[in-house]
Design a protein around this motif. Structure first.
Motif, PDB file in Angstrom:
ATOM      1  N   MET A 129       0.109   5.462  -9.824  1.00  0.00           N
ATOM      2  CA  MET A 129       0.730   4.165  -9.577  1.00  0.00           C
ATOM      3  C   MET A 129       0.855   3.925  -8.080  1.00  0.00           C
ATOM      4  O   MET A 129       1.179   4.845  -7.322  1.00  0.00           O
ATOM      5  CB  MET A 129       2.141   4.129 -10.198  1.00  0.00           C
ATOM      6  N   LEU A 130       0.642   2.697  -7.690  1.00  0.00           N
ATOM      7  CA  LEU A 130       0.630   2.392  -6.257  1.00  0.00           C
ATOM      8  C   LEU A 130       1.981   2.646  -5.591  1.00  0.00           C
ATOM      9  O   LEU A 130       2.036   2.947  -4.399  1.00  0.00           O
ATOM     10  CB  LEU A 130       0.213   0.932  -6.041  1.00  0.00           C
ATOM     11  N   GLU A 131       3.058   2.527  -6.381  1.00  0.00           N
ATOM     12  CA  GLU A 131       4.387   2.784  -5.804  1.00  0.00           C
ATOM     13  C   GLU A 131       4.486   4.185  -5.209  1.00  0.00           C
ATOM     14  O   GLU A 131       5.307   4.428  -4.336  1.00  0.00           O
ATOM     15  CB  GLU A 131       5.484   2.683  -6.887  1.00  0.00           C
ATOM     16  N   THR A 132       3.667   5.106  -5.702  1.00  0.00           N
ATOM     17  CA  THR A 132       3.786   6.493  -5.257  1.00  0.00           C
ATOM     18  C   THR A 132       2.865   6.803  -4.072  1.00  0.00           C
ATOM     19  O   THR A 132       2.849   7.922  -3.582  1.00  0.00           O
ATOM     20  CB  THR A 132       3.433   7.468  -6.405  1.00  0.00           C
ATOM     21  N   TYR A 133       2.122   5.818  -3.625  1.00  0.00           N
ATOM     22  CA  TYR A 133       1.201   6.058  -2.508  1.00  0.00           C
ATOM     23  C   TYR A 133       1.959   6.183  -1.190  1.00  0.00           C
ATOM     24  O   TYR A 133       2.911   5.440  -0.924  1.00  0.00           O
ATOM     25  CB  TYR A 133       0.212   4.891  -2.382  1.00  0.00           C
ATOM     26  N   SER A 134       1.500   7.084  -0.327  1.00  0.00           N
ATOM     27  CA  SER A 134       2.051   7.178   1.032  1.00  0.00           C
ATOM     28  C   SER A 134       1.490   6.017   1.865  1.00  0.00           C
ATOM     29  O   SER A 134       0.576   5.320   1.428  1.00  0.00           O
ATOM     30  CB  SER A 134       1.614   8.496   1.670  1.00  0.00           C
ATOM     31  N   SER A 135       2.032   5.847   3.081  1.00  0.00           N
ATOM     32  CA  SER A 135       1.544   4.700   3.866  1.00  0.00           C
ATOM     33  C   SER A 135       0.082   4.886   4.259  1.00  0.00           C
ATOM     34  O   SER A 135      -0.674   3.906   4.310  1.00  0.00           O
ATOM     35  CB  SER A 135       2.424   4.454   5.091  1.00  0.00           C
ATOM     36  N   GLY A 136      -0.338   6.135   4.498  1.00  0.00           N
ATOM     37  CA  GLY A 136      -1.757   6.376   4.786  1.00  0.00           C
ATOM     38  C   GLY A 136      -2.628   5.988   3.604  1.00  0.00           C
ATOM     39  O   GLY A 136      -3.684   5.369   3.772  1.00  0.00           O
ATOM     40  N   MET A 137      -2.186   6.318   2.412  1.00  0.00           N
ATOM     41  CA  MET A 137      -2.959   5.980   1.208  1.00  0.00           C
ATOM     42  C   MET A 137      -2.982   4.469   0.982  1.00  0.00           C
ATOM     43  O   MET A 137      -3.993   3.908   0.551  1.00  0.00           O
ATOM     44  CB  MET A 137      -2.357   6.693  -0.012  1.00  0.00           C
ATOM     45  N   ARG A 138      -1.880   3.838   1.283  1.00  0.00           N
ATOM     46  CA  ARG A 138      -1.839   2.366   1.124  1.00  0.00           C
ATOM     47  C   ARG A 138      -2.847   1.674   2.032  1.00  0.00           C
ATOM     48  O   ARG A 138      -3.521   0.733   1.633  1.00  0.00           O
ATOM     49  CB  ARG A 138      -0.452   1.831   1.453  1.00  0.00           C
ATOM     50  N   GLN A 139      -2.914   2.162   3.276  1.00  0.00           N
ATOM     51  CA  GLN A 139      -3.871   1.558   4.195  1.00  0.00           C
ATOM     52  C   GLN A 139      -5.309   1.781   3.699  1.00  0.00           C
ATOM     53  O   GLN A 139      -6.144   0.889   3.763  1.00  0.00           O
ATOM     54  CB  GLN A 139      -3.718   2.122   5.615  1.00  0.00           C
ATOM     55  N   ARG A 140      -5.582   2.976   3.185  1.00  0.00           N
ATOM     56  CA  ARG A 140      -6.916   3.257   2.644  1.00  0.00           C
ATOM     57  C   ARG A 140      -7.236   2.374   1.451  1.00  0.00           C
ATOM     58  O   ARG A 140      -8.355   1.902   1.288  1.00  0.00           O
ATOM     59  CB  ARG A 140      -7.005   4.708   2.177  1.00  0.00           C
ATOM     60  N   LEU A 141      -6.219   2.181   0.610  1.00  0.00           N
ATOM     61  CA  LEU A 141      -6.418   1.340  -0.570  1.00  0.00           C
ATOM     62  C   LEU A 141      -6.726  -0.098  -0.139  1.00  0.00           C
ATOM     63  O   LEU A 141      -7.617  -0.759  -0.678  1.00  0.00           O
ATOM     64  CB  LEU A 141      -5.163   1.364  -1.439  1.00  0.00           C
ATOM     65  N   LYS A 142      -5.986  -0.560   0.869  1.00  0.00           N
ATOM     66  CA  LYS A 142      -6.231  -1.933   1.341  1.00  0.00           C
ATOM     67  C   LYS A 142      -7.629  -2.055   1.934  1.00  0.00           C
ATOM     68  O   LYS A 142      -8.293  -3.076   1.785  1.00  0.00           O
ATOM     69  CB  LYS A 142      -5.173  -2.326   2.390  1.00  0.00           C
ATOM     70  N   LEU A 143      -8.046  -0.994   2.608  1.00  0.00           N
ATOM     71  CA  LEU A 143      -9.404  -1.008   3.165  1.00  0.00           C
ATOM     72  C   LEU A 143     -10.435  -1.015   2.026  1.00  0.00           C
ATOM     73  O   LEU A 143     -11.411  -1.770   2.061  1.00  0.00           O
ATOM     74  CB  LEU A 143      -9.605   0.213   4.073  1.00  0.00           C
ATOM     75  N   ALA A 144     -10.183  -0.203   1.000  1.00  0.00           N
ATOM     76  CA  ALA A 144     -11.110  -0.133  -0.138  1.00  0.00           C
ATOM     77  C   ALA A 144     -11.247  -1.497  -0.812  1.00  0.00           C
ATOM     78  O   ALA A 144     -12.360  -1.955  -1.084  1.00  0.00           O
ATOM     79  CB  ALA A 144     -10.630   0.910  -1.145  1.00  0.00           C
ATOM     80  N   GLN A 145     -10.114  -2.156  -1.049  1.00  0.00           N
ATOM     81  CA  GLN A 145     -10.225  -3.457  -1.743  1.00  0.00           C
ATOM     82  C   GLN A 145     -10.913  -4.513  -0.872  1.00  0.00           C
ATOM     83  O   GLN A 145     -11.506  -5.441  -1.390  1.00  0.00           O
ATOM     84  CB  GLN A 145      -8.868  -3.935  -2.298  1.00  0.00           C
TER      85      GLN A 145
END
Ligand SMILES: Nc1ncnc2c1ncn2[C@@H]1O[C@H](COP(=O)(O)OP(=O)(O)O)[C@@H](O)[C@H]1O
Ligand SMILES: [Mg+2]
Length: 303
Positions: A129-145
């Protein structure tokens, strides 16, 4: 490139966020540099058609920002500054959902979502779940999308924000890789010069809603030079040639006024010595800051 704007003006009520910005960007990785509040995010939102300019025109990939927003969003990827996650979704569902919103068929979007999450190093976390992502992972996810729908151009708004030094290096490496290997053009905004230096070959500097400077990154680095204005009497050609051979940069203005940019490893005495040898009289000699120097200090001073 593919991004051209003329005289863009935009206000949020009384706050003028963009005050007549015109730019034509070359191909490649472009940096949009400026302190907080300079108007970077506003400019990116206008280019995507999320905001409508009060005045001015623009084209992205040849499409009109006022009338062809939907086409622009199909071919352009966007990594927003803020998180905009949907609670209760895992990484792969979210990424494929955004792929579908950009016009991809469901199955293709799902396939691509797996690919891009692998590419940014989130393959093991893709079902979390995205709520459990760290800030580094969130940035990567945003880059991926931002690249899930195979865009020709991506706008990355402060992609390093909230990251520690290591996280920052990693995301910049990924962005560099996208820029060099994937044939995707990039516009990356930041208030940190070193981010832009790491990735970009061309930079646009915004300050208080205005274009403060633009140019090749290499040229921007020349702001280490000190600039002098001097007025000369005598025959100046040989004097100027000798300065140029010592890597000074010289602009000849009207009326025997010279602007002399001195490289960091030279000194002022040398200029006077050469003038003496060439029998030139220096009638006026003023050290001034270049505009870029002022700007640079301002931009770098903010973090
Ligand atoms: N939603 C908003 N409402 C009112 N003012 C805003 C809003 N968003 C941005 N601004 C103002 O517009 C200016 C430019 O902001 P912004 O484009 O976010 O700059 P940057 O991304 O370079 O930090 C700033 O003065 C900011 O305070
Ligand atoms: Mg911003």
């Amino acid at each position: 490139m593919n991004v051209e704007i003329k005289n863009l003006i935009f206000s949020y009520g009384k706050v003028k966020a963009l005050d007549g910005v015109s730019i034509a960007l070359p191909d490649g990785a472009i940096g949009l540099l400026g302190p907080n509040g300079a108007g970077k995010s506003t400019l990116i939102r206008i280019l995507l058609g999320f905001l409508r300019p009060d005045r001015g025109e623009g084209r992205v990939l040849g499409y009109n920002i006022r009338s062809e927003q939907n086409t622009i969003r199909r071919y352009v990827g966007y990594m927003p500054e803020d998180d905009c996650f949907i609670p209760g979704m895992d990484g792969v569902t979210y990424t494929s959902y955004l792929g579908q919103l950009s016009g991809m068929p469901r199955q293709e979007a799902m396939k691509r979502a797996h690919e891009v999450l692998y590419y940014v190093g989130l393959e093991e976390s893709r079902y979390r779940m995205l709520e459990t992502y760290s800030s580094g992972m969130r940035q990567r996810l945003k880059l991926a999308q931002s690249i899930v729908h195979d865009p020709k151009l991506i706008f990355l708004d402060e992609p390093t924000s909230g990251l520690d030094p290591q996280g920052r290096i990693e995301i910049l490496e990924l962005i560099k890789d996208i820029s060099s290997k994937k044939d995707i053009q990039i516009l990356i905004s930041s208030h940190i010069l070193s981010d832009i230096e790491a990735v970009c070959s061309f930079v646009v500097i915004l300050d208080k809603g205005r274009l403060a400077a633009q140019g090749e990154m290499d040229k921007l680095k020349e702001i280490d030079y000190s600039m002098f204005e001097m007025k000369l009497k005598g025959s100046t050609d040989s004097f100027i040639d000798r300065l140029r051979s010592l890597k000074y940069k010289i602009e000849e203005m009207e009326d025997r006024l010279l602007k002399v940019y001195m490289p960091p490893d030279r000194n002022v005495q040398e200029i006077f010595q050469l003038a003496f040898e060439e029998k030139i009289q220096i009638r006026h000699f003023v050290k001034s800051q270049t505009k870029l120097e002022d700007l640079f200090a301002k931009v770098v001073g903010v973090d």
